[in-house]
Design a protein around this motif. Structure first.
Motif, PDB file in Angstrom:
ATOM      1  N   ARG A   1       0.836  -1.208   0.000  1.00  0.00           N
ATOM      2  CA  ARG A   1       0.000   0.000   0.000  1.00  0.00           C
ATOM      3  C   ARG A   1       0.868   1.253   0.000  1.00  0.00           C
ATOM      4  NH1 ARG A   1      -2.195   3.115   4.202  1.00  0.00           N
ATOM      5  NH2 ARG A   1      -4.062   4.300   3.556  1.00  0.00           N
ATOM      6  N   LEU A   2       1.952   1.273   0.782  1.00  0.00           N
ATOM      7  CA  LEU A   2       2.841   2.427   0.806  1.00  0.00           C
ATOM      8  C   LEU A   2       3.530   2.628  -0.542  1.00  0.00           C
ATOM      9  CD1 LEU A   2       4.511   2.122   4.330  1.00  0.00           C
ATOM     10  CD2 LEU A   2       2.882   3.854   3.563  1.00  0.00           C
ATOM     11  N   GLU A   3       3.955   1.538  -1.155  1.00  0.00           N
ATOM     12  CA  GLU A   3       4.607   1.652  -2.452  1.00  0.00           C
ATOM     13  C   GLU A   3       3.644   2.193  -3.505  1.00  0.00           C
ATOM     14  OE1 GLU A   3       6.126  -2.183  -3.295  1.00  0.00           O
ATOM     15  OE2 GLU A   3       7.971  -1.903  -2.129  1.00  0.00           O
ATOM     16  N   GLY A   4       2.390   1.765  -3.431  1.00  0.00           N
ATOM     17  CA  GLY A   4       1.413   2.287  -4.372  1.00  0.00           C
ATOM     18  C   GLY A   4       1.191   3.774  -4.197  1.00  0.00           C
ATOM     19  N   MET A   5       1.118   4.211  -2.933  1.00  0.00           N
ATOM     20  CA  MET A   5       0.932   5.630  -2.680  1.00  0.00           C
ATOM     21  C   MET A   5       2.157   6.435  -3.109  1.00  0.00           C
ATOM     22  SD  MET A   5      -0.944   5.461   1.051  1.00  0.00           S
ATOM     23  CE  MET A   5      -1.005   7.239   1.166  1.00  0.00           C
ATOM     24  N   GLU A   6       3.350   5.906  -2.873  1.00  0.00           N
ATOM     25  CA  GLU A   6       4.562   6.598  -3.296  1.00  0.00           C
ATOM     26  C   GLU A   6       4.647   6.682  -4.815  1.00  0.00           C
ATOM     27  OE1 GLU A   6       7.655   5.594   0.372  1.00  0.00           O
ATOM     28  OE2 GLU A   6       7.636   4.368  -1.450  1.00  0.00           O
ATOM     29  N   ALA A   7       4.226   5.622  -5.504  1.00  0.00           N
ATOM     30  CA  ALA A   7       4.239   5.650  -6.962  1.00  0.00           C
ATOM     31  C   ALA A   7       3.285   6.702  -7.500  1.00  0.00           C
ATOM     32  CB  ALA A   7       3.880   4.273  -7.513  1.00  0.00           C
ATOM     33  N   GLU A   8       2.138   6.830  -6.871  1.00  0.00           N
ATOM     34  CA  GLU A   8       1.163   7.817  -7.328  1.00  0.00           C
ATOM     35  C   GLU A   8       1.631   9.248  -7.063  1.00  0.00           C
ATOM     36  OE1 GLU A   8      -2.425   6.841  -5.373  1.00  0.00           O
ATOM     37  OE2 GLU A   8      -2.809   5.025  -6.556  1.00  0.00           O
ATOM     38  N   THR A   9       2.345   9.467  -5.988  1.00  0.00           N
ATOM     39  CA  THR A   9       2.799  10.812  -5.643  1.00  0.00           C
ATOM     40  C   THR A   9       4.163  11.155  -6.224  1.00  0.00           C
ATOM     41  OG1 THR A   9       3.720   9.927  -3.575  1.00  0.00           O
ATOM     42  CG2 THR A   9       1.489  10.846  -3.502  1.00  0.00           C
ATOM     43  N   GLY A  10       4.810  10.212  -6.897  1.00  0.00           N
ATOM     44  CA  GLY A  10       6.108  10.467  -7.513  1.00  0.00           C
ATOM     45  C   GLY A  10       7.289  10.221  -6.624  1.00  0.00           C
ATOM     46  N   LEU A  11       7.099   9.667  -5.447  1.00  0.00           N
ATOM     47  CA  LEU A  11       8.197   9.434  -4.517  1.00  0.00           C
ATOM     48  C   LEU A  11       8.785   8.039  -4.646  1.00  0.00           C
ATOM     49  CD1 LEU A  11       6.784  11.175  -1.324  1.00  0.00           C
ATOM     50  CD2 LEU A  11       8.241  12.114  -3.128  1.00  0.00           C
ATOM     51  N   ALA A  12       8.367   7.279  -5.644  1.00  0.00           N
ATOM     52  CA  ALA A  12       8.920   5.954  -5.894  1.00  0.00           C
ATOM     53  C   ALA A  12       9.086   5.794  -7.408  1.00  0.00           C
ATOM     54  CB  ALA A  12       8.016   4.852  -5.344  1.00  0.00           C
ATOM     55  N   PRO A  13      10.126   5.100  -7.842  1.00  0.00           N
ATOM     56  CA  PRO A  13      10.298   4.878  -9.284  1.00  0.00           C
ATOM     57  C   PRO A  13       9.186   3.994  -9.837  1.00  0.00           C
ATOM     58  CG  PRO A  13      11.900   3.598  -8.033  1.00  0.00           C
ATOM     59  CD  PRO A  13      11.216   4.487  -7.049  1.00  0.00           C
ATOM     60  N   VAL A  14       8.820   4.230 -11.082  1.00  0.00           N
ATOM     61  CA  VAL A  14       7.775   3.442 -11.734  1.00  0.00           C
ATOM     62  C   VAL A  14       8.281   2.988 -13.103  1.00  0.00           C
ATOM     63  CG1 VAL A  14       5.869   4.592 -10.549  1.00  0.00           C
ATOM     64  CG2 VAL A  14       6.738   5.548 -12.674  1.00  0.00           C
ATOM     65  N   ARG A  15       7.653   1.938 -13.597  1.00  0.00           N
ATOM     66  CA  ARG A  15       8.044   1.375 -14.891  1.00  0.00           C
ATOM     67  C   ARG A  15       6.780   1.037 -15.669  1.00  0.00           C
ATOM     68  NH1 ARG A  15      12.485  -0.925 -17.215  1.00  0.00           N
ATOM     69  NH2 ARG A  15      12.132  -2.579 -18.751  1.00  0.00           N
ATOM     70  N   GLY A  16       6.795   1.348 -16.958  1.00  0.00           N
ATOM     71  CA  GLY A  16       5.635   1.058 -17.786  1.00  0.00           C
ATOM     72  C   GLY A  16       5.819   1.587 -19.190  1.00  0.00           C
ATOM     73  N   SER A  17       4.733   1.654 -19.931  1.00  0.00           N
ATOM     74  CA  SER A  17       4.740   2.129 -21.311  1.00  0.00           C
ATOM     75  C   SER A  17       4.002   3.460 -21.387  1.00  0.00           C
ATOM     76  CB  SER A  17       4.075   1.102 -22.232  1.00  0.00           C
ATOM     77  OG  SER A  17       4.765  -0.137 -22.177  1.00  0.00           O
ATOM     78  N   GLY A  18       4.338   4.210 -22.425  1.00  0.00           N
ATOM     79  CA  GLY A  18       3.692   5.516 -22.565  1.00  0.00           C
ATOM     80  C   GLY A  18       4.180   6.238 -23.797  1.00  0.00           C
TER      81      GLY A  18
END
Length: 299
Positions: free
Chosen positions: A130-147
């Motif tokens: 849950r914390l990692e998800g919140m950090e990903a949404e707020t930009g405080l955790a690295p994320v990976r995907g397509s775009g």
């Protein structure tokens, strides 16, 4: 012979002063020149000693002016190395501060990774997710995907032949990057980075002279805005108002513009914000949906 009014011809004859044009053609030489010639003829002109004195004064004046010009030139030449040394010193200081900033950023990343490891060992798996998800949404955790990757670059900047100033119509401005990022957010982007600088809810894009700062960090042309989001992100941006705006800039000013799809791209975490005030939140919700992207591990 008596005139009609009773007077004689000699008594009643009037004398008229010649007009200006008649006098000019009659005596074309100015009276002052004639007077000067007469004085020279009488020997009343300046003596030889006076002429020598005037020549000497003129020579001294010219020599003084020349001396002042030489001194000013030598002073300018002498000050040039000092200005060059001052500029080199400032460049070295800027480079040193950048290296120091990079080292501090690496240290912060290592400490962030250490904190994440300690948190995973202390908390349960559900709380960590849950914390990692919140950090990903707020930009405080690295994320990976397509775009999508939007690339915008400065066009030619010729010098104005009239004013001598370099024209800046073809330069990318902070408002251009703001337009691009806002259009991507509106199209459904979940994470955005500008030249590697991750954007958060408190991020700023500002102009400082000819430089553009993203969260007070300088970014240079070409500017790459990478966003992670749905598959339609590329078409939505290209066909939207922002895409048409950048196409117009490219056609009119020669600015570079490109929109490409990216897959498997990783956006690093943003720098942790400095909290000035915090209040405890209400009871946590019973369940929270997981983010649509998978946050990567590490700092």
């Amino acid at each position: 012979m008596t005139s009609p009014d009773g007077g004689t011809d000699g008594a009643q004859r009037r004398t008229y002063t010649p007009d200006f044009l008649t006098e000019l053609f009659r005596n074309p030489l100015d009276p002052g020149y004639a007077d000067a010639a007469a004085r020279r003829a009488r020997g009343e002109g300046p003596t030889a000693g006076r002429r020598r004195l005037l020549s000497g004064v003129s020579a001294v004046t010219l020599a003084g002016v020349g001396f002042l010009l030489v001194v000013a030139y030598q002073q300018t030449v002498a000050d040039e190395p000092a200005r060059a040394r001052a500029r080199d010193t400032l460049v070295e200081q800027v480079q040193g501060r950048r290296e120091e900033t990079a080292e501090l950023q690496e240290r912060a990343d290592r400490l962030r990774a250490e904190v994440a490891g300690l948190r995973e060992r202390q908390l349960g798996g559900a709380a960590v997710a849950r914390l990692e998800g919140m950090e990903a949404e707020t930009g405080l955790a690295p994320v990976r995907g397509s775009g999508v990757r939007v690339t915008v670059g400065d066009g030619p900047t010729p010098i104005d032949p009239v004013t001598g100033e370099r024209r800046s119509e073809a330069r990318v401005r902070d408002t251009d990057l703001q337009l691009a990022t806002n259009a991507l957010w509106a199209a459904g982007a979940e994470a955005i980075a500008v030249n590697g600088q991750r954007l958060t809810a408190t991020s700023t894009i500002r102009q400082a002279g000819e430089a553009i700062l993203v969260d007070f960090r300088p970014v240079t042309t070409p500017y790459q805005v990478v966003a992670i989001g749905p598959a339609s992100l590329v078409e939505d941006f290209r066909d939207g108002a922002a895409g048409k705006f950048f196409h117009a800039l490219s056609s009119k000013y020669g600015m570079s513009f490109d929109v490409t799809e990216v897959r498997g791209v990783t956006l690093d975490a943003a720098t942790a914000p400095r909290l000035r005030q915090a209040t405890p939140s209400a009871a946590p919700p019973a369940s929270s949906s997981s983010p649509s992207r998978t946050p990567s591990k590490g700092g």
